[in-house]
Design a protein around this motif. Structure first.
Motif, short mmCIF file in Angstrom:
data_model
loop_
_atom_site.label_atom_id
_atom_site.label_comp_id
_atom_site.label_asym_id
_atom_site.label_seq_id
_atom_site.Cartn_x
_atom_site.Cartn_y
_atom_site.Cartn_z
N HIS A 23 25.53 -51.40 0.95
CA HIS A 23 24.26 -50.87 0.45
C HIS A 23 23.82 -51.64 -0.79
O HIS A 23 22.67 -52.05 -0.91
CB HIS A 23 24.39 -49.37 0.16
CG HIS A 23 23.16 -48.78 -0.40
ND1 HIS A 23 22.99 -48.59 -1.76
CD2 HIS A 23 22.02 -48.36 0.19
CE1 HIS A 23 21.81 -48.07 -1.97
NE2 HIS A 23 21.20 -47.91 -0.81
N THR A 24 24.72 -51.86 -1.72
CA THR A 24 24.40 -52.57 -2.96
C THR A 24 23.90 -53.98 -2.68
O THR A 24 22.95 -54.44 -3.31
CB THR A 24 25.65 -52.63 -3.87
OG1 THR A 24 26.09 -51.29 -4.12
CG2 THR A 24 25.35 -53.31 -5.18
N TYR A 25 24.51 -54.64 -1.74
CA TYR A 25 24.12 -56.01 -1.39
C TYR A 25 22.73 -56.05 -0.75
O TYR A 25 21.94 -56.95 -1.01
CB TYR A 25 25.16 -56.63 -0.45
CG TYR A 25 24.79 -58.00 0.03
CD1 TYR A 25 24.97 -59.12 -0.80
CD2 TYR A 25 24.24 -58.20 1.29
CE1 TYR A 25 24.61 -60.39 -0.37
CE2 TYR A 25 23.88 -59.47 1.73
CZ TYR A 25 24.07 -60.55 0.90
OH TYR A 25 23.72 -61.80 1.32
N ILE A 26 22.42 -55.09 0.09
CA ILE A 26 21.20 -55.11 0.90
C ILE A 26 19.96 -54.67 0.14
O ILE A 26 18.87 -55.18 0.40
CB ILE A 26 21.43 -54.24 2.15
CG1 ILE A 26 22.35 -54.98 3.07
CG2 ILE A 26 20.14 -53.89 2.83
CD1 ILE A 26 22.66 -54.33 4.33
N VAL A 27 20.07 -53.73 -0.77
CA VAL A 27 18.90 -53.14 -1.43
C VAL A 27 17.93 -54.17 -2.00
O VAL A 27 16.73 -54.07 -1.74
CB VAL A 27 19.32 -52.10 -2.48
CG1 VAL A 27 18.17 -51.73 -3.39
CG2 VAL A 27 19.87 -50.86 -1.80
N PRO A 28 18.37 -55.17 -2.76
CA PRO A 28 17.38 -56.12 -3.31
C PRO A 28 16.58 -56.84 -2.23
O PRO A 28 15.38 -57.07 -2.38
CB PRO A 28 18.23 -57.11 -4.12
CG PRO A 28 19.52 -56.43 -4.36
CD PRO A 28 19.72 -55.48 -3.23
N TYR A 29 17.22 -57.19 -1.13
CA TYR A 29 16.52 -57.86 -0.04
C TYR A 29 15.54 -56.91 0.65
O TYR A 29 14.43 -57.30 0.99
CB TYR A 29 17.52 -58.41 0.98
CG TYR A 29 18.38 -59.53 0.44
CD1 TYR A 29 17.90 -60.83 0.39
CD2 TYR A 29 19.66 -59.28 -0.02
CE1 TYR A 29 18.68 -61.87 -0.09
CE2 TYR A 29 20.46 -60.31 -0.51
CZ TYR A 29 19.96 -61.60 -0.55
OH TYR A 29 20.75 -62.62 -1.04
N ALA A 30 15.96 -55.68 0.84
CA ALA A 30 15.08 -54.69 1.47
C ALA A 30 13.87 -54.41 0.58
O ALA A 30 12.74 -54.34 1.06
CB ALA A 30 15.85 -53.40 1.76
N ILE A 43 20.92 -48.85 8.70
CA ILE A 43 22.29 -48.66 9.15
C ILE A 43 23.11 -47.97 8.06
O ILE A 43 23.92 -47.08 8.34
CB ILE A 43 22.91 -50.01 9.57
CG1 ILE A 43 22.23 -50.49 10.86
CG2 ILE A 43 24.42 -49.88 9.77
CD1 ILE A 43 22.57 -51.90 11.27
N CYS A 44 22.87 -48.37 6.80
CA CYS A 44 23.56 -47.70 5.68
C CYS A 44 23.27 -46.21 5.69
O CYS A 44 24.17 -45.38 5.55
CB CYS A 44 23.15 -48.32 4.35
SG CYS A 44 23.78 -49.98 4.07
N TYR A 45 21.98 -45.86 5.85
CA TYR A 45 21.61 -44.43 5.88
C TYR A 45 22.15 -43.74 7.13
O TYR A 45 22.57 -42.59 7.07
CB TYR A 45 20.09 -44.27 5.82
CG TYR A 45 19.52 -44.49 4.44
CD1 TYR A 45 19.90 -43.67 3.37
CD2 TYR A 45 18.62 -45.51 4.19
CE1 TYR A 45 19.39 -43.86 2.11
CE2 TYR A 45 18.10 -45.71 2.92
CZ TYR A 45 18.49 -44.88 1.88
OH TYR A 45 17.98 -45.08 0.63
N ASP A 46 22.13 -44.45 8.25
CA ASP A 46 22.59 -43.85 9.50
C ASP A 46 24.07 -43.47 9.44
O ASP A 46 24.47 -42.40 9.90
CB ASP A 46 22.34 -44.83 10.64
CG ASP A 46 22.45 -44.20 12.01
OD1 ASP A 46 22.27 -42.98 12.13
OD2 ASP A 46 22.69 -44.95 12.97
N PHE A 47 24.88 -44.33 8.83
CA PHE A 47 26.32 -44.10 8.80
C PHE A 47 26.85 -43.64 7.45
O PHE A 47 28.04 -43.36 7.31
CB PHE A 47 27.07 -45.37 9.24
CG PHE A 47 26.84 -45.70 10.68
CD1 PHE A 47 27.53 -45.06 11.68
CD2 PHE A 47 25.90 -46.66 11.04
CE1 PHE A 47 27.31 -45.36 13.01
CE2 PHE A 47 25.67 -46.97 12.37
CZ PHE A 47 26.37 -46.32 13.35
N GLY A 48 25.97 -43.59 6.44
CA GLY A 48 26.41 -43.16 5.11
C GLY A 48 27.18 -44.22 4.36
O GLY A 48 28.08 -43.91 3.58
#
Length: 120
Positions: A23-30, A43-48
């Motif tokens: 999650h930490t890695y992906i947030v800036p790109y999102a 996917i992070c939200y789907d699986f927690g």
């Protein structure tokens, strides 16, 4: 100009089971609007992974990403639509359309899901 999202570190994180870091890695790109990162955030939200599990936010991410033609978004949004309400033919057809678009981009899991749907 959109920053390039490198999926390989995400794959390594997943393989190493460091889901909280995903999650930490992906947030800036999102947040920068990268469609593949938005799908991965789903996917992070789907699986927690690193966040509270939240199906509503996952679906929103998948839909946004699919609208941007991300193969990840197309697959996951299509899968959700096909599996959320199996009695609703319109939703099923819409889900299949998204899976077909993902399949046309070379998404093997989409091919598999389309085959499973055809077998029903």
């Amino acid at each position: 100009m959109e920053e390039i999202f490198d999926i390989e570190p995400v794959n390594q994180l997943g393989q190493d089971k460091l889901y909280d870091e995903l999650h930490t890695y992906i947030v800036p790109y999102a947040e920068a609007g990268n469609p593949d990162a938005i799908a991965m955030l789903g996917i992070c939200y789907d699986f927690g992974y690193g966040v509270q599990q939240n199906e509503v936010l996952a679906l929103e991410c998948f839909q946004e990403s699919a609208q941007m033609d991300s193969v990840y978004g197309l697959f996951h949004y299509g899968w959700y639509l096909c599996n959320s309400n199996k009695e609703d033919n319109a939703t099923q057809e819409k889900g299949q359309e998204y899976l077909l678009r993902a399949s046309k981009q070379g998404c093997v899991p989409a091919d598999y899901e389309l085959g499973q749907l055809a077998a029903r």
